[in-house]
Enzyme design. Structure first.
Site, PDB file in Angstrom:
ATOM      1  N   HIS D  14       0.840  -1.190   0.000  1.00  0.00           N
ATOM      2  CA  HIS D  14       0.000   0.000   0.000  1.00  0.00           C
ATOM      3  C   HIS D  14       0.879   1.245   0.000  1.00  0.00           C
ATOM      4  O   HIS D  14       2.101   1.168   0.066  1.00  0.00           O
ATOM      5  CB  HIS D  14      -0.972  -0.001   1.207  1.00  0.00           C
ATOM      6  CG  HIS D  14      -0.408   0.500   2.498  1.00  0.00           C
ATOM      7  ND1 HIS D  14      -1.128   1.251   3.386  1.00  0.00           N
ATOM      8  CD2 HIS D  14       0.824   0.357   3.035  1.00  0.00           C
ATOM      9  CE1 HIS D  14      -0.381   1.537   4.436  1.00  0.00           C
ATOM     10  NE2 HIS D  14       0.807   1.025   4.251  1.00  0.00           N
ATOM     11  N   CYS D  33       5.493   6.650   4.569  1.00  0.00           N
ATOM     12  CA  CYS D  33       4.345   5.801   4.221  1.00  0.00           C
ATOM     13  C   CYS D  33       3.713   6.211   2.900  1.00  0.00           C
ATOM     14  O   CYS D  33       2.838   5.515   2.384  1.00  0.00           O
ATOM     15  CB  CYS D  33       3.289   5.837   5.323  1.00  0.00           C
ATOM     16  SG  CYS D  33       3.901   5.220   6.894  1.00  0.00           S
ATOM     17  N   HIS D  39       5.110   0.299  -0.350  1.00  0.00           N
ATOM     18  CA  HIS D  39       5.786  -0.551   0.626  1.00  0.00           C
ATOM     19  C   HIS D  39       4.706  -1.548   1.070  1.00  0.00           C
ATOM     20  O   HIS D  39       3.641  -1.607   0.446  1.00  0.00           O
ATOM     21  CB  HIS D  39       6.353   0.281   1.795  1.00  0.00           C
ATOM     22  CG  HIS D  39       5.325   0.916   2.663  1.00  0.00           C
ATOM     23  ND1 HIS D  39       4.619   2.034   2.290  1.00  0.00           N
ATOM     24  CD2 HIS D  39       4.847   0.577   3.893  1.00  0.00           C
ATOM     25  CE1 HIS D  39       3.769   2.367   3.246  1.00  0.00           C
ATOM     26  NE2 HIS D  39       3.882   1.498   4.226  1.00  0.00           N
ATOM     27  N   HIS D  41       3.123  -4.607   4.324  1.00  0.00           N
ATOM     28  CA  HIS D  41       3.103  -5.101   5.703  1.00  0.00           C
ATOM     29  C   HIS D  41       2.505  -6.508   5.759  1.00  0.00           C
ATOM     30  O   HIS D  41       1.742  -6.904   4.877  1.00  0.00           O
ATOM     31  CB  HIS D  41       2.214  -4.193   6.587  1.00  0.00           C
ATOM     32  CG  HIS D  41       2.701  -2.793   6.726  1.00  0.00           C
ATOM     33  ND1 HIS D  41       3.791  -2.461   7.499  1.00  0.00           N
ATOM     34  CD2 HIS D  41       2.261  -1.622   6.192  1.00  0.00           C
ATOM     35  CE1 HIS D  41       3.990  -1.147   7.430  1.00  0.00           C
ATOM     36  NE2 HIS D  41       3.080  -0.615   6.642  1.00  0.00           N
ATOM     37  N   ASP D  79      -4.829 -10.257   0.543  1.00  0.00           N
ATOM     38  CA  ASP D  79      -3.576 -11.000   0.711  1.00  0.00           C
ATOM     39  C   ASP D  79      -2.809 -11.088  -0.612  1.00  0.00           C
ATOM     40  O   ASP D  79      -3.345 -11.511  -1.637  1.00  0.00           O
ATOM     41  CB  ASP D  79      -3.874 -12.410   1.224  1.00  0.00           C
ATOM     42  CG  ASP D  79      -2.586 -13.124   1.615  1.00  0.00           C
ATOM     43  OD1 ASP D  79      -1.685 -12.475   2.172  1.00  0.00           O
ATOM     44  OD2 ASP D  79      -2.487 -14.328   1.350  1.00  0.00           O
ATOM     45  N   HIS D  80      -1.554 -10.663  -0.542  1.00  0.00           N
ATOM     46  CA  HIS D  80      -0.690 -10.616  -1.728  1.00  0.00           C
ATOM     47  C   HIS D  80      -1.279  -9.706  -2.813  1.00  0.00           C
ATOM     48  O   HIS D  80      -1.124  -9.958  -4.001  1.00  0.00           O
ATOM     49  CB  HIS D  80      -0.388 -12.028  -2.256  1.00  0.00           C
ATOM     50  CG  HIS D  80       0.609 -12.752  -1.400  1.00  0.00           C
ATOM     51  ND1 HIS D  80       0.271 -13.293  -0.186  1.00  0.00           N
ATOM     52  CD2 HIS D  80       1.938 -12.988  -1.549  1.00  0.00           C
ATOM     53  CE1 HIS D  80       1.349 -13.845   0.367  1.00  0.00           C
ATOM     54  NE2 HIS D  80       2.371 -13.672  -0.433  1.00  0.00           N
ATOM     55  N   GLU D 126      -0.807  -3.210  12.179  1.00  0.00           N
ATOM     56  CA  GLU D 126       0.001  -2.950  10.986  1.00  0.00           C
ATOM     57  C   GLU D 126       1.456  -3.363  11.218  1.00  0.00           C
ATOM     58  O   GLU D 126       2.122  -3.870  10.323  1.00  0.00           O
ATOM     59  CB  GLU D 126      -0.064  -1.466  10.637  1.00  0.00           C
ATOM     60  CG  GLU D 126       0.405  -1.166   9.232  1.00  0.00           C
ATOM     61  CD  GLU D 126       0.327   0.316   8.906  1.00  0.00           C
ATOM     62  OE1 GLU D 126      -0.417   0.663   7.988  1.00  0.00           O
ATOM     63  OE2 GLU D 126       1.003   1.129   9.565  1.00  0.00           O
TER      64      GLU D 126
END
Lengths: 136, 136, 136, 136, 136, 136
Positions: D14, D33, D39, D41, D79-80, D126
């Site tokens: 994100h 950010c 980047h 998480h 996810d991914h 996060e």
């Protein structure tokens, strides 16, 4: 309303005792935690604030700003310190986790309000098996 | 050969310093860890022993016996203590995690050998971000 | 008001089933958790009590006393036991984590009140991915 | 009333930014950010539902069913994935954890109600040092 | 010989893919990890160095110095970055955890040797269920 | 050479006992772990394989493939099972963690070799305070 929590850590020495009592009397009340030669912990501090996220930015308080306030007001006064002797906001108080949580609340409530955040909870974990929470 | 590890914990006060140096000199070497008023940690100790499991019992050393030896020889001397002042096997040593690991090895090697277990590793975690290991 | 939480652990066998149903019917409701040959977990129990800290002692209940009450009333009846067969306060109940939390509440509320502490929450973590909380 | 919590995880890319602002302006608000090259998480999602356990079954919602609903409605979309670009319920929103928590609430409230469970809390972690909670 | 380990963390975006292959071919090899729109992780990096503790100081390398070297050489190049695009020492490499571990070894071996420490192990945890280790 | 570790979990019932001994004799050797009515654990299994990463793909074994082999060969036979009664590769063995680790090694070595991976270590964590490792 959103709740935002920041986790910080500090390593401090302390002992629990009441100065008006003898070591023996303190041992009865506080057990090994009253050792006059001190002991210490890796404390985990969790500070929860609440607020309404701004519709433009998507948050009500920047987590980095929250971290900085906790560091400046709390962590520098506790980390690698003796909290009974060196921490101004613990002066004259028994160094229980309960008193520590209430004292940290007193230090953080106003500066967080200035940022538009309402302090919701102070949580302190003394060991992996014990923690206290204070909601004001 | 099987490796068996037991995890124990102790909360202790300490400071790192060399008595022949001034506080200022110690501060240069050890930083805030040399605070003369002490600080402390929740230490995690992991003791690994190795041996050949007995084909009848299915183990070479009972994990409960391992726990008891660590508790009697190490934990009672460190938990809720000031390791610089109160822990006999740290007397005259700088209270680094490295020295602590080597000292604990010295205390445990023989009593574990009497149980038929070979000491393999002493691991000490001082914080969630730092740990040392010693293999003898 | 301060909230104090104590974490304890127990390793127990159990199965979820209703005795009036067949194994096949129980399998439809409870899945693999109804295995007639049992399975088990490392349960984590967190007991939260609340109270007003005494201004002299700095706490309202000693964490060691809290630990002892949980151990005597709960842990000795569950740790290394089969909770369906051996745990008196689970007799006649389906061994879900939900029922276990409510039963533990029933066991702890009165003895904690005798200590001047008000039971606030029973939390049971069955795996790292599932937990239940009961507030009475 | 019992509270049941299910923990799930997703790894996503994100960035936080407002499209009407320049990269420089976004950097002032969101810092690193807002990196335009993204980047990511390992997010931890905890969904808490509440209800009255059925006296026959001993629960009000099967934890496996809860897991499946979270997976189908939320995890497969995050996810991914790149949550700014690929996650339908985040379209047009700044990708803060706060907005993510409120959006996930919107996705889960109705399907959980159909199962007889009341959504109580969405918690997103996060990093190990930051998490948000939303209670509707 | 003592082994000292420092744990650091970084949050990065990445994708696994070979540029000479199509997205479909990359999907066959790397699955969802090859998503062309990226995904990301909270990586945990553990750097282990070994050496003989100095008998005066009680250590062979200051843990704070170790932290600083890892931060300057590695973390600033990975944290809140896209490792495929922005991390110089990953240029031209498939962004697997295996390649990342070997590349970090290459960046740290010489600067640590200058401090008198021998690099022993690079460990990278991509999720709570997967990690790789490289010993040179 | 790179070492890749996959973490999996299973919840099982067991007891430690030797059938040729009485319950009383087993209690002397295994303590409460020999409870004839069973108990259980959330076991954590870590399987470490080693190999030379392929220069094209950047790995020597896909972590997803490793997960699938562990699941098919080990987890389905242990999760929500009674390992003494239902797990074929534990038949006739005392259900110690030591024996379990060696038995899992025997089940995984050949299928992993077929994938080009060399099995390096089987680690089983029975509780947060005890684990065993087996290197073949």
């Amino acid at each position: 309303m959103i709740y935002l929590t920041r986790r910080e850590r500090f390593s401090a020495a302390h002992r629990m005792f009441r100065p008006e009592l003898t070591d023996k009397e303190n041992m009865i009340i506080y057990g090994k935690c009253s050792n006059p030669l001190w002991h210490g912990h890796n404390y985990v501090l969790k500070v929860t604030v609440k607020g309404e996220p701004d519709t433009d930015t998507g948050y009500f308080m920047n987590a980095t700003r929250l971290r900085d306030i906790i560091t400046e007001r709390i962590i520098v006064k506790l980390d690698h310190k003796n909290m009974n002797v060196e921490t101004d906001f613990m002066a004259g108080k028994v160094a229980t986790t309960e008193n520590l949580a209430m004292a940290i609340w007193g230090e953080l409530e106003a500066p967080l309000a200035e940022e538009g955040a309402t302090l919701h909870c102070i949580r302190i974990e003394e060991t992996e098996n014990n923690y206290v929470e204070y909601y004001g």
